[in-house]
Design a protein around this motif. Sequence first.
Motif, PDB file in Angstrom:
ATOM      1  N   GLY A 211      72.201 -43.584  31.950  1.00 12.34           N
ATOM      2  CA  GLY A 211      71.856 -42.177  31.907  1.00 12.34           C
ATOM      3  C   GLY A 211      72.997 -41.255  31.568  1.00 12.34           C
ATOM      4  O   GLY A 211      72.865 -40.026  31.656  1.00 12.34           O
ATOM      5  N   THR A 212      74.130 -41.801  31.145  1.00 16.70           N
ATOM      6  CA  THR A 212      75.318 -40.985  30.913  1.00 16.70           C
ATOM      7  C   THR A 212      75.455 -40.506  29.473  1.00 16.70           C
ATOM      8  O   THR A 212      76.207 -39.572  29.193  1.00 16.70           O
ATOM      9  N   ILE A 213      74.771 -41.152  28.527  1.00 17.69           N
ATOM     10  CA  ILE A 213      74.877 -40.772  27.118  1.00 17.69           C
ATOM     11  C   ILE A 213      73.484 -40.480  26.580  1.00 17.69           C
ATOM     12  O   ILE A 213      72.582 -41.317  26.654  1.00 17.69           O
ATOM     13  N   TYR A 214      73.299 -39.289  26.030  1.00 14.63           N
ATOM     14  CA  TYR A 214      72.053 -38.888  25.393  1.00 14.63           C
ATOM     15  C   TYR A 214      72.322 -38.690  23.909  1.00 14.63           C
ATOM     16  O   TYR A 214      73.353 -38.127  23.525  1.00 14.63           O
ATOM     17  N   THR A 215      71.387 -39.134  23.062  1.00 14.42           N
ATOM     18  CA  THR A 215      71.504 -38.865  21.636  1.00 14.42           C
ATOM     19  C   THR A 215      70.170 -38.378  21.108  1.00 14.42           C
ATOM     20  O   THR A 215      69.112 -38.936  21.443  1.00 14.42           O
ATOM     21  N   ASN A 216      70.206 -37.326  20.319  1.00 13.17           N
ATOM     22  CA  ASN A 216      69.012 -36.817  19.660  1.00 13.17           C
ATOM     23  C   ASN A 216      68.887 -37.539  18.327  1.00 13.17           C
ATOM     24  O   ASN A 216      69.640 -37.289  17.391  1.00 13.17           O
ATOM     25  N   VAL A 217      67.950 -38.479  18.269  1.00 12.00           N
ATOM     26  CA  VAL A 217      67.774 -39.289  17.065  1.00 12.00           C
ATOM     27  C   VAL A 217      67.122 -38.481  15.950  1.00 12.00           C
ATOM     28  O   VAL A 217      67.482 -38.604  14.782  1.00 12.00           O
ATOM     29  N   HIS A 218      66.154 -37.646  16.302  1.00  9.80           N
ATOM     30  CA  HIS A 218      65.518 -36.772  15.318  1.00  9.80           C
ATOM     31  C   HIS A 218      64.781 -35.658  16.040  1.00  9.80           C
ATOM     32  O   HIS A 218      64.048 -35.902  16.999  1.00  9.80           O
ATOM     33  N   SER A 219      64.988 -34.424  15.577  1.00  9.65           N
ATOM     34  CA  SER A 219      64.236 -33.281  16.082  1.00  9.65           C
ATOM     35  C   SER A 219      63.204 -32.866  15.048  1.00  9.65           C
ATOM     36  O   SER A 219      63.534 -32.645  13.875  1.00  9.65           O
ATOM     37  N   PHE A 220      61.952 -32.780  15.466  1.00 13.39           N
ATOM     38  CA  PHE A 220      60.892 -32.361  14.564  1.00 13.39           C
ATOM     39  C   PHE A 220      60.902 -30.841  14.416  1.00 13.39           C
ATOM     40  O   PHE A 220      61.430 -30.128  15.269  1.00 13.39           O
ATOM     41  N   GLY A 221      60.295 -30.365  13.340  1.00 13.55           N
ATOM     42  CA  GLY A 221      60.184 -28.928  13.148  1.00 13.55           C
ATOM     43  C   GLY A 221      60.535 -28.441  11.765  1.00 13.55           C
ATOM     44  O   GLY A 221      60.309 -27.277  11.450  1.00 13.55           O
ATOM     45  N   SER A 222      61.080 -29.316  10.898  1.00  9.01           N
ATOM     46  CA  SER A 222      61.346 -28.911   9.518  1.00  9.01           C
ATOM     47  C   SER A 222      60.045 -28.815   8.740  1.00  9.01           C
ATOM     48  O   SER A 222      58.993 -29.290   9.183  1.00  9.01           O
ATOM     49  N   ILE A 223      60.095 -28.221   7.566  1.00 11.04           N
ATOM     50  CA  ILE A 223      58.907 -28.079   6.723  1.00 11.04           C
ATOM     51  C   ILE A 223      58.346 -29.458   6.376  1.00 11.04           C
ATOM     52  O   ILE A 223      59.066 -30.353   5.944  1.00 11.04           O
ATOM     53  N   ASN A 224      57.044 -29.627   6.594  1.00 12.79           N
ATOM     54  CA  ASN A 224      56.315 -30.878   6.325  1.00 12.79           C
ATOM     55  C   ASN A 224      56.751 -32.026   7.216  1.00 12.79           C
ATOM     56  O   ASN A 224      56.352 -33.177   7.002  1.00 12.79           O
ATOM     57  N   ASP A 225      57.594 -31.752   8.197  1.00 14.78           N
ATOM     58  CA  ASP A 225      57.975 -32.746   9.184  1.00 14.78           C
ATOM     59  C   ASP A 225      56.815 -32.927  10.163  1.00 14.78           C
ATOM     60  O   ASP A 225      55.874 -32.141  10.211  1.00 14.78           O
ATOM     61  N   GLY A 226      56.884 -33.975  10.980  1.00 13.34           N
ATOM     62  CA  GLY A 226      55.885 -34.150  12.022  1.00 13.34           C
ATOM     63  C   GLY A 226      56.137 -33.208  13.190  1.00 13.34           C
ATOM     64  O   GLY A 226      57.125 -32.472  13.234  1.00 13.34           O
ATOM     65  N   ALA A 227      55.230 -33.242  14.167  1.00 12.70           N
ATOM     66  CA  ALA A 227      55.374 -32.404  15.358  1.00 12.70           C
ATOM     67  C   ALA A 227      54.551 -32.983  16.496  1.00 12.70           C
ATOM     68  O   ALA A 227      53.493 -33.591  16.273  1.00 12.70           O
ATOM     69  N   ASN A 228      55.051 -32.804  17.720  1.00 12.36           N
ATOM     70  CA  ASN A 228      54.334 -33.204  18.945  1.00 12.36           C
ATOM     71  C   ASN A 228      53.992 -34.689  18.990  1.00 12.36           C
ATOM     72  O   ASN A 228      52.819 -35.067  19.065  1.00 12.36           O
ATOM     73  N   PRO A 229      54.996 -35.569  18.965  1.00 13.29           N
ATOM     74  CA  PRO A 229      54.706 -36.998  19.132  1.00 13.29           C
ATOM     75  C   PRO A 229      54.168 -37.272  20.527  1.00 13.29           C
ATOM     76  O   PRO A 229      54.660 -36.731  21.508  1.00 13.29           O
ATOM     77  N   GLN A 230      53.149 -38.132  20.609  1.00 14.73           N
ATOM     78  CA  GLN A 230      52.504 -38.439  21.889  1.00 14.73           C
ATOM     79  C   GLN A 230      52.594 -39.913  22.260  1.00 14.73           C
ATOM     80  O   GLN A 230      52.489 -40.269  23.426  1.00 14.73           O
ATOM     81  N   GLY A 231      52.768 -40.792  21.276  1.00 20.58           N
ATOM     82  CA  GLY A 231      52.713 -42.225  21.530  1.00 20.58           C
ATOM     83  C   GLY A 231      54.072 -42.837  21.809  1.00 20.58           C
ATOM     84  O   GLY A 231      55.127 -42.236  21.567  1.00 20.58           O
ATOM     85  N   ILE A 232      54.053 -44.084  22.304  1.00 24.80           N
ATOM     86  CA  ILE A 232      55.276 -44.848  22.548  1.00 24.80           C
ATOM     87  C   ILE A 232      55.767 -45.447  21.222  1.00 24.80           C
ATOM     88  O   ILE A 232      54.977 -45.877  20.380  1.00 24.80           O
ATOM     89  N   LEU A 233      57.085 -45.469  21.033  1.00 24.95           N
ATOM     90  CA  LEU A 233      57.687 -45.996  19.814  1.00 24.95           C
ATOM     91  C   LEU A 233      57.629 -47.518  19.773  1.00 24.95           C
ATOM     92  O   LEU A 233      57.470 -48.175  20.797  1.00 24.95           O
ATOM     93  N   VAL A 234      57.780 -48.077  18.564  1.00 31.28           N
ATOM     94  CA  VAL A 234      58.034 -49.508  18.393  1.00 31.28           C
ATOM     95  C   VAL A 234      59.337 -49.656  17.638  1.00 31.28           C
ATOM     96  O   VAL A 234      59.707 -48.809  16.813  1.00 31.28           O
ATOM     97  N   LEU A 235      60.057 -50.737  17.901  1.00 35.70           N
ATOM     98  CA  LEU A 235      61.383 -50.968  17.336  1.00 35.70           C
ATOM     99  C   LEU A 235      61.413 -52.291  16.598  1.00 35.70           C
ATOM    100  O   LEU A 235      60.959 -53.314  17.119  1.00 35.70           O
ATOM    101  N   SER A 236      61.951 -52.277  15.383  1.00 34.61           N
ATOM    102  CA  SER A 236      62.177 -53.496  14.611  1.00 34.61           C
ATOM    103  C   SER A 236      63.600 -53.449  14.083  1.00 34.61           C
ATOM    104  O   SER A 236      63.931 -52.591  13.258  1.00 34.61           O
TER     105      SER A 236
END
Length: 433
Positions: A211-236
């Motif tokens: 809990g000591t390091i936070y990173t913002n991987v992506h902030s939504f809100g740009s033009i044509n970007d997504g918004a309001n993610p609700q689901g759990i991510l998957v990683l590959s």
Amino acid sequence: NILHSFTVISSGTNSDGANPFAGLALLSNTLYGTTFSGGTAGSGAVFKVNTDGTGFTNLHSFGPQMWGTNSDGDNPTAGLVLSGNTLYGTTSGGTTVGAGAIFQINTDGTGFTNAYVFGLSDDTAAANEVVLKGNVLYGSSYYGGYSEAGNIFEVSTNGAGYSQLYSFSGGADGYTPNGLILSSNWFYGTTVEGGEIGYYSGCVFGVNTSGTIYTNVHSFGSINDGANPQGILVLSGSTLYGTTRLGGTTNCGTVFRVNTDATGYTNLYNFTALVSGTNSDGANPYTGLLLSGNVLYGMTYQGGNNGYGTVFKLNTDGTGFTNLYSFMSPTAIVYGNGANPHGSLILSGNTLYGTTELGGTNNNGTVFSFSLPLPLLNIKLNGNTSILTWNDPSFSLQSAQSLTGVYTNVIGASSPFTNSITSQRAFFRLLGI
């Protein structure tokens, strides 16, 4: 195929539960899940049902509520985690202080207990689906934390050692986190709101397990970007895949990918505009994605041919979008085939399993299965070569010298694949990855 339609509610109760918000867990041939409402006390239930639709059992009914409190919790919105013969889950409210709990129950319905009850002393309430590693449960709450914007916590399965690992500020780091995934020493997740660009748009984040390091991987809100993610991510590998409920070119949601180091953000797919509530592909996904090979499977809450959501697939490079199924056929009796899926899919063999919040014979939701269409393998002669093509990259090409011989992977083969003709005959098949 509808495995179970939840029954009619009378005075808020029924025998089996109603309105499942979450996906399913699978053990052998048995599916396990939760419902938000219904059950014999009216505050939701834990259930099981066989993959052929037989053997439905209400393992536990939550409630009843008494001014927002009760002894065991109420209204679970998250899915279950399975360890051996023990199921772990969370409730969004109830218990003695109304803040919800982490519960455990055996797969045969015995041994229900609250492993940990959230309360005022731990700044946690209304937890999402938990992640289990060893004997430690990790989770996030969409309320609570020092700023009431949600937090990330850990607690042992015996209820000891609760610790708040990270508290969201409600600003640039996000507000209202969804469920987590755990990879090595990092949690990855999304927040419904907040972020560095638009306060109401949300973000993808990473937090180390201390809990000591936070990173913002992506902030939504740009033009044509997504918004309001609700689901759990998957990683590959080092790539995260997810969905947003809104945003994109039509504000009907997106499928996206982004690297864990915050590079390479891409909208893989933008859902098309709704016309009278319908479209060809679906809209507004609440659910996360399922990754199988190079194919992503997901569901939308609305849109599709009938306006009540879809099951879709999409290649990880953004190609090959296919609407596999549109819920609520116009010819269905009442809402026979389910409507408005809310939880994520799981895959066993060639079959997807999931739930719908509404629909079914009583419009109280369903548990369903969907058999994926098998891919087609075609072979054409072209001079001294044969050209093999197939329409599903989640299957790999294999060959053998006889029909019943030992098949091995054709190294580096992708469709279309050119094979030189020799005096040694070869047989080919596809194998699901």
